[in-house]
Motif scaffolding. Structure first.
Motif, short mmCIF file in Angstrom:
data_model
loop_
_atom_site.label_atom_id
_atom_site.label_comp_id
_atom_site.label_asym_id
_atom_site.label_seq_id
_atom_site.Cartn_x
_atom_site.Cartn_y
_atom_site.Cartn_z
N ALA A 55 0.68 -1.11 -0.06
CA ALA A 55 -0.16 0.19 -0.35
C ALA A 55 0.80 1.33 -0.19
CB ALA A 55 -0.71 0.19 1.36
N GLY A 56 2.14 0.97 0.82
CA GLY A 56 2.91 2.34 0.52
C GLY A 56 3.78 2.44 -0.68
N VAL A 57 4.63 1.52 -1.19
CA VAL A 57 4.26 1.10 -2.78
C VAL A 57 3.63 2.09 -3.78
CG1 VAL A 57 6.18 0.32 -4.10
CG2 VAL A 57 5.69 -0.66 -2.02
N LEU A 58 2.28 1.40 -4.07
CA LEU A 58 1.49 1.79 -4.56
C LEU A 58 0.98 3.39 -4.27
CD1 LEU A 58 -0.62 -1.17 -4.71
CD2 LEU A 58 0.69 -0.51 -6.63
N SER A 59 0.92 3.53 -2.99
CA SER A 59 0.26 5.42 -2.97
C SER A 59 1.16 6.16 -3.23
CB SER A 59 0.72 5.46 -1.23
OG SER A 59 0.35 7.07 -0.85
N TYR A 60 2.78 5.80 -3.14
CA TYR A 60 4.32 6.64 -3.44
C TYR A 60 4.33 6.74 -5.11
CZ TYR A 60 8.65 7.74 -5.56
OH TYR A 60 10.23 8.06 -6.40
N LEU A 61 3.54 5.61 -5.75
CA LEU A 61 3.52 5.22 -7.69
C LEU A 61 2.35 6.53 -7.81
CD1 LEU A 61 3.89 1.72 -8.00
CD2 LEU A 61 5.52 3.57 -8.64
N LYS A 62 1.05 6.45 -7.20
CA LYS A 62 0.08 7.05 -7.41
C LYS A 62 0.91 8.64 -7.32
CE LYS A 62 -4.18 6.62 -6.75
NZ LYS A 62 -5.05 6.08 -6.55
N SER A 63 1.79 8.98 -6.35
CA SER A 63 1.34 10.48 -6.17
C SER A 63 2.59 11.06 -6.75
CB SER A 63 2.36 10.35 -4.86
OG SER A 63 3.51 9.89 -4.40
N ARG A 64 2.96 10.11 -7.51
CA ARG A 64 3.64 10.70 -8.56
C ARG A 64 3.47 10.22 -10.59
NH1 ARG A 64 6.51 11.86 -4.82
NH2 ARG A 64 9.10 11.93 -4.08
N GLY A 65 1.91 9.77 -10.20
CA GLY A 65 1.38 9.73 -11.77
C GLY A 65 1.41 8.52 -12.28
N TYR A 66 2.51 7.77 -11.26
CA TYR A 66 2.53 6.61 -12.19
C TYR A 66 1.52 5.18 -12.57
CZ TYR A 66 8.04 6.45 -11.91
OH TYR A 66 8.99 7.61 -12.28
N ILE A 67 0.59 5.49 -11.83
CA ILE A 67 -0.68 5.65 -11.80
C ILE A 67 -1.75 5.85 -11.53
CG2 ILE A 67 -0.30 3.11 -11.66
CD1 ILE A 67 -0.22 2.25 -8.81
N ASN A 68 -3.78 5.90 -11.65
CA ASN A 68 -4.74 6.42 -11.12
C ASN A 68 -5.52 5.55 -10.36
OD1 ASN A 68 -5.46 6.02 -13.47
ND2 ASN A 68 -5.85 7.56 -13.95
N ILE A 69 -5.20 4.08 -10.96
CA ILE A 69 -5.83 3.35 -10.29
C ILE A 69 -6.77 3.53 -9.04
CG2 ILE A 69 -6.35 0.55 -10.06
CD1 ILE A 69 -4.03 0.21 -12.19
N PRO A 70 -8.22 3.08 -8.29
CA PRO A 70 -8.09 2.93 -7.43
C PRO A 70 -6.97 2.43 -6.31
CG PRO A 70 -10.32 3.39 -8.48
CD PRO A 70 -8.62 2.93 -9.14
N LEU A 71 -6.99 3.22 -4.86
CA LEU A 71 -6.26 2.29 -4.30
C LEU A 71 -6.55 1.44 -2.57
CD1 LEU A 71 -3.72 0.95 -3.35
CD2 LEU A 71 -2.61 2.81 -2.60
N ILE A 72 -7.28 0.66 -2.44
CA ILE A 72 -8.22 0.29 -1.17
C ILE A 72 -6.92 -0.41 0.07
CG2 ILE A 72 -10.05 -0.62 -0.23
CD1 ILE A 72 -11.52 -0.72 -2.81
#
Length: 393
Positions: free
Chosen positions: A122-139
């Motif tokens: 979850a932490g890694v994915l949150s980082y990727l979202k913050s950098r614009g690599y993904i915009n998929i919903p994260l739960i």
């Protein structure tokens, strides 16, 4: 925007093979989602498999050794990292671990929603979202009632929580209430309704009219002083019987089977089982160390608990939650465990009051409710953007 490649899936669940609880929650969610959307592809991915194999084995071995032999060290680490902010140096370092392989796994599947039942991905994915690599919903599905910063990340779109007390903590940490969903901990469907087969008594050599003690130490069978407790009880002339579930602890299973050969009472020793719900239904008291999944399974089945030597950190927080609602007792040593069991045999009202107190916090339909939230977020995302937006550097 990248186009879909690989096999593709609708829901991608990231878990981790630390113990059995995280995967049990993942499987419960996958089953519930498939029941609501039978044509969807739901995939569970072990985050540790995205790391170097040697590093993975070192992590798992180290974790199990610390839990078994150096719980004080685990407690120190847990408390030292408990309140670290998401932008701390430690968290930024963790967010780099497995980043590229995690992104590649998402790219090849192009899910409509990502679910994490373990904090690290979850932490890694949150980082990727913050950098614009993904915009998929994260739960994120928090699998205890513990309050630890490793579960909290700025780009998580929704938290599925086991209890109101966790939601209150996250609100104090600045998480918007609109992102918090208190469903209970997702459990397998057999915890939603009565499920035991009447032949179970004969299958396990048990008697239907006896007080039944169920002993469980999680998937690894890590319940302290089990051998001493069972050996002492087996010598007593008590109107009771024991079911000991030892998980993958084969050495403990062998010792308990030796004790059972000379027991004055029915004594059934089982290894890793998949009918925990059935065993809980026929039991009167659960002796356990307070793992997150186990205690919520017991709550779903209204099975009173006796907690003994919980692991430091998250399990101790689980215990405080149970004691607050008066749905469990705690023993400080093995002799107190034995005395408490005898008290419960002699005074059934002790267990009756605990079972009644479970009603407000028992959530057997948590998997169904959590799956509904996941499905809705996936469908909303699809409607908003016809194709998942994935950016590959």
């Amino acid at each position: 925007m990248a186009s879909r490649t690989g096999t593709g899936c609708d829901v991608l669940i990231f878990s981790a093979s630390y113990g059995a609880g995280h995967y049990q929650v993942s499987n419960a969610l996958a089953t519930a989602i498939k029941q609501q959307r039978p044509d969807w592809n739901v995939e569970i991915c072990d985050f540790l498999n995205l790391m170097n194999p040697v590093f993975k084995q070192t992590l798992l071995f180290g974790y199990h050794q610390v839990i078994k032999h150096f719980s004080t060290g685990y407690k120190w680490f847990y408390e030292a990292t408990r309140h670290l902010p998401p932008d701390s140096r430690w968290q930024r370092m963790l967010n780099q671990m497995g980043k590229q392989k995690l992104l590649k796994a998402i790219y090849h599947r192009s899910p409509s929603v990502i679910v994490c039942t373990f904090p690290h991905p979850a932490g890694v994915l949150s980082y990727l979202k913050s950098r614009g690599y993904i915009n998929i919903p994260l739960i994120t599905v928090i699998t205890d009632v513990a309050f630890h910063s490793q579960w909290i990340h700025p780009c998580v779109d929704a938290y599925i929580l086991a209890a109101d007390v966790v939601a209150k903590y996250l609100k104090r940490k600045g998480i918007p209430p609109s992102r918090l969903y208190v469903t209970g901990l997702p459990l397998r469907q057999e915890f939603m309704a009565p499920c035991h087969d009447p032949s179970i008594w004969e299958r396990y050599g048990l008697k239907q009219d006896l007080f039944t003690l169920l002993m469980m130490g999680g998937g690894c069978g890590l319940l302290s002083d089990t051998e001493y407790i069972c050996e002492t009880l087996a010598k007593l002339d008590l109107p009771m019987q024991i079911i000991a579930v030892t998980g993958t602890n084969y050495a403990l299973a062998k010792k308990l089977k030796d004790i059972s050969q000379h027991s004055k009472m029915p004594f059934c020793v089982l290894g890793y089982v998949d009918n925990v719900a059935e065993l809980m239904e026929i039991s009167h008291l659960l002796l356990t160390k307070a793992g997150g999944v186990t205690i919520f399974e017991a709550l779903a089945k209204k099975l009173p608990m006796l907690i003994y030597k919980p692991l430091p950190g998250h399990e101790q927080t689980n215990v405080r939650f149970l004691l607050r609602y008066k749905v469990a007792m705690q023993a400080n040593d093995a002799d107190e465990v034995i005395k408490t069991i005898i008290d419960c045999i002699n005074d059934p009202s002790i267990l009756k009051s605990m079972a009644q107190a479970m009603e407000p916090i028992s959530k057997p339909f948590a998997a169904r409710d959590a799956a509904h939230i996941i499905v809705q977020m996936a469908e909303n995302y699809r409607n908003a953007s016809q194709q998942p937006e994935l950016f590959i550097s």
